[in-house]
Design an enzyme around this catalytic site. Sequence first.
Site, PDB file in Angstrom:
ATOM      1  N   GLY A  25       0.866  -1.190   0.000  1.00  0.00           N
ATOM      2  CA  GLY A  25       0.000   0.000   0.000  1.00  0.00           C
ATOM      3  C   GLY A  25       0.890   1.221   0.000  1.00  0.00           C
ATOM      4  O   GLY A  25       1.876   1.270  -0.726  1.00  0.00           O
ATOM      5  N   GLU A  26       0.588   2.163   0.868  1.00  0.00           N
ATOM      6  CA  GLU A  26       1.433   3.350   1.017  1.00  0.00           C
ATOM      7  C   GLU A  26       1.999   3.377   2.436  1.00  0.00           C
ATOM      8  O   GLU A  26       1.248   3.558   3.400  1.00  0.00           O
ATOM      9  CB  GLU A  26       0.629   4.621   0.747  1.00  0.00           C
ATOM     10  CG  GLU A  26       0.615   5.058  -0.697  1.00  0.00           C
ATOM     11  CD  GLU A  26       2.012   5.232  -1.298  1.00  0.00           C
ATOM     12  OE1 GLU A  26       2.237   4.679  -2.396  1.00  0.00           O
ATOM     13  OE2 GLU A  26       2.871   5.888  -0.671  1.00  0.00           O
ATOM     14  N   SER A  27       3.298   3.236   2.531  1.00  0.00           N
ATOM     15  CA  SER A  27       3.907   3.157   3.860  1.00  0.00           C
ATOM     16  C   SER A  27       3.673   4.433   4.670  1.00  0.00           C
ATOM     17  O   SER A  27       3.466   4.364   5.890  1.00  0.00           O
ATOM     18  CB  SER A  27       5.404   2.866   3.744  1.00  0.00           C
ATOM     19  OG  SER A  27       6.015   3.750   2.833  1.00  0.00           O
TER      20      SER A  27
ATOM     21  N   HIS B 186       4.650  -8.645  -4.651  1.00  0.00           N
ATOM     22  CA  HIS B 186       3.306  -8.916  -4.112  1.00  0.00           C
ATOM     23  C   HIS B 186       2.888 -10.372  -4.278  1.00  0.00           C
ATOM     24  O   HIS B 186       2.133 -10.685  -5.201  1.00  0.00           O
ATOM     25  CB  HIS B 186       2.290  -8.005  -4.797  1.00  0.00           C
ATOM     26  CG  HIS B 186       2.406  -6.579  -4.397  1.00  0.00           C
ATOM     27  ND1 HIS B 186       1.715  -6.039  -3.341  1.00  0.00           N
ATOM     28  CD2 HIS B 186       3.163  -5.585  -4.885  1.00  0.00           C
ATOM     29  CE1 HIS B 186       2.030  -4.764  -3.201  1.00  0.00           C
ATOM     30  NE2 HIS B 186       2.920  -4.458  -4.132  1.00  0.00           N
TER      31      HIS B 186
ATOM     32  N   ILE C  57       5.103  -3.227  -7.824  1.00  0.00           N
ATOM     33  CA  ILE C  57       4.224  -2.064  -8.011  1.00  0.00           C
ATOM     34  C   ILE C  57       4.785  -0.898  -7.206  1.00  0.00           C
ATOM     35  O   ILE C  57       4.744  -0.907  -5.977  1.00  0.00           O
ATOM     36  CB  ILE C  57       2.776  -2.369  -7.544  1.00  0.00           C
ATOM     37  CG1 ILE C  57       2.234  -3.610  -8.262  1.00  0.00           C
ATOM     38  CG2 ILE C  57       1.864  -1.164  -7.804  1.00  0.00           C
ATOM     39  CD1 ILE C  57       0.915  -4.120  -7.708  1.00  0.00           C
TER      40      ILE C  57
ATOM     41  N   GLU D 202       0.738 -11.851  -2.758  1.00  0.00           N
ATOM     42  CA  GLU D 202      -0.719 -11.976  -2.555  1.00  0.00           C
ATOM     43  C   GLU D 202      -1.485 -11.743  -3.856  1.00  0.00           C
ATOM     44  O   GLU D 202      -2.684 -11.947  -3.908  1.00  0.00           O
ATOM     45  CB  GLU D 202      -1.188 -11.008  -1.451  1.00  0.00           C
ATOM     46  CG  GLU D 202      -1.332  -9.548  -1.836  1.00  0.00           C
ATOM     47  CD  GLU D 202      -0.002  -8.786  -1.937  1.00  0.00           C
ATOM     48  OE1 GLU D 202       1.065  -9.418  -1.906  1.00  0.00           O
ATOM     49  OE2 GLU D 202      -0.064  -7.551  -2.089  1.00  0.00           O
TER      50      GLU D 202
ATOM     51  N   CYS E 136       6.159  -5.274   0.344  1.00  0.00           N
ATOM     52  CA  CYS E 136       6.262  -3.948  -0.261  1.00  0.00           C
ATOM     53  C   CYS E 136       6.201  -2.810   0.770  1.00  0.00           C
ATOM     54  O   CYS E 136       7.150  -2.630   1.511  1.00  0.00           O
ATOM     55  CB  CYS E 136       5.195  -3.830  -1.346  1.00  0.00           C
ATOM     56  SG  CYS E 136       5.686  -2.753  -2.676  1.00  0.00           S
TER      57      CYS E 136
ATOM     58  N   ARG F 132      12.629   3.669  -1.342  1.00  0.00           N
ATOM     59  CA  ARG F 132      11.205   3.668  -1.759  1.00  0.00           C
ATOM     60  C   ARG F 132      11.092   3.983  -3.242  1.00  0.00           C
ATOM     61  O   ARG F 132      11.911   4.722  -3.790  1.00  0.00           O
ATOM     62  CB  ARG F 132      10.420   4.744  -1.010  1.00  0.00           C
ATOM     63  CG  ARG F 132      10.188   4.470   0.433  1.00  0.00           C
ATOM     64  CD  ARG F 132       9.293   5.555   1.022  1.00  0.00           C
ATOM     65  NE  ARG F 132       7.956   5.540   0.456  1.00  0.00           N
ATOM     66  CZ  ARG F 132       7.140   6.592   0.428  1.00  0.00           C
ATOM     67  NH1 ARG F 132       7.527   7.741   0.928  1.00  0.00           N
ATOM     68  NH2 ARG F 132       5.940   6.488  -0.099  1.00  0.00           N
TER      69      ARG F 132
HETATM   70  N1  GLN Z   1       5.385   2.972  -3.030  1.00  0.00           N
HETATM   71  C1  GLN Z   1       4.827   2.454  -1.813  1.00  0.00           C
HETATM   72  C2  GLN Z   1       5.509   3.073  -0.588  1.00  0.00           C
HETATM   73  O1  GLN Z   1       6.553   3.672  -0.722  1.00  0.00           O
HETATM   74  C3  GLN Z   1       4.937   0.951  -1.769  1.00  0.00           C
HETATM   75  C4  GLN Z   1       4.162   0.356  -2.908  1.00  0.00           C
HETATM   76  C5  GLN Z   1       3.487  -0.927  -2.629  1.00  0.00           C
HETATM   77  O2  GLN Z   1       3.289  -1.325  -1.479  1.00  0.00           O
HETATM   78  N2  GLN Z   1       3.051  -1.567  -3.678  1.00  0.00           N
HETATM   79  O3  GLN Z   1       5.023   2.940   0.465  1.00  0.00           O
END
Ligand code: GLN
Length: 198
Positions: A47-49, A169, A133, A171, A79, A106
Amino acid sequence: MKVAVLALQGAFIEHEKILNKMGIDVIELRKKEDLDKHFDGLILPGGESTVQGKLLKEFDMFDTIQDKIKNGMPVLATCAGLILLAEKISNDSNVYFKTLPVEVKRNAYGRQLGSFHHEENIKDLGSFPMNFIRAPYIEKASEDVEILAKVDEKIVAVRYKNQIAVCFHPELVNDFRIHQLFVNSIAQCNENKEICAN
Ligand code: GLN
């Protein structure tokens, strides 16, 4: 065996579906009270850290999860989850749990390679389909971190004590071997806590 999936943001449902298919009981961690429930392992999804890190603090879940990981709770991080575990983030001043002695970058593949698919060997598992991704990669890892996979010389999967962390990923593919590896590590930890103790 019960596995908790951090369900604040990102691709948590996909992990839950795989665990369901494997016949593993799942609980979602959405709020502080969920952390009082019993679970044997934890998944930190992609997701987005930055968003996940912010919500973990806002919902007052951060310290308890960090303690659990430090105390040996088996973790599978994918990720953004890996970014949350990392001791250092080379291109971001934020840092989160700091339980995994690696330095990550990142969005390391830049814009053009924002998303791509690759097949690569994972130690002991063989060839594995990897979806990246906006992924990080690991630039440096402490000597005691076990490197499980590299793509173009960049480390993309590691294991360290109770933590398995991957830049791609698992999953999102119909291949449960990473999840199986994780479930096996939970079983091992349950048998012998010292294996996982940090
Ligand atoms: N770009 C996201 C981040 O820096 C990580 C991307 C992902 O979890 N697919 O958090």
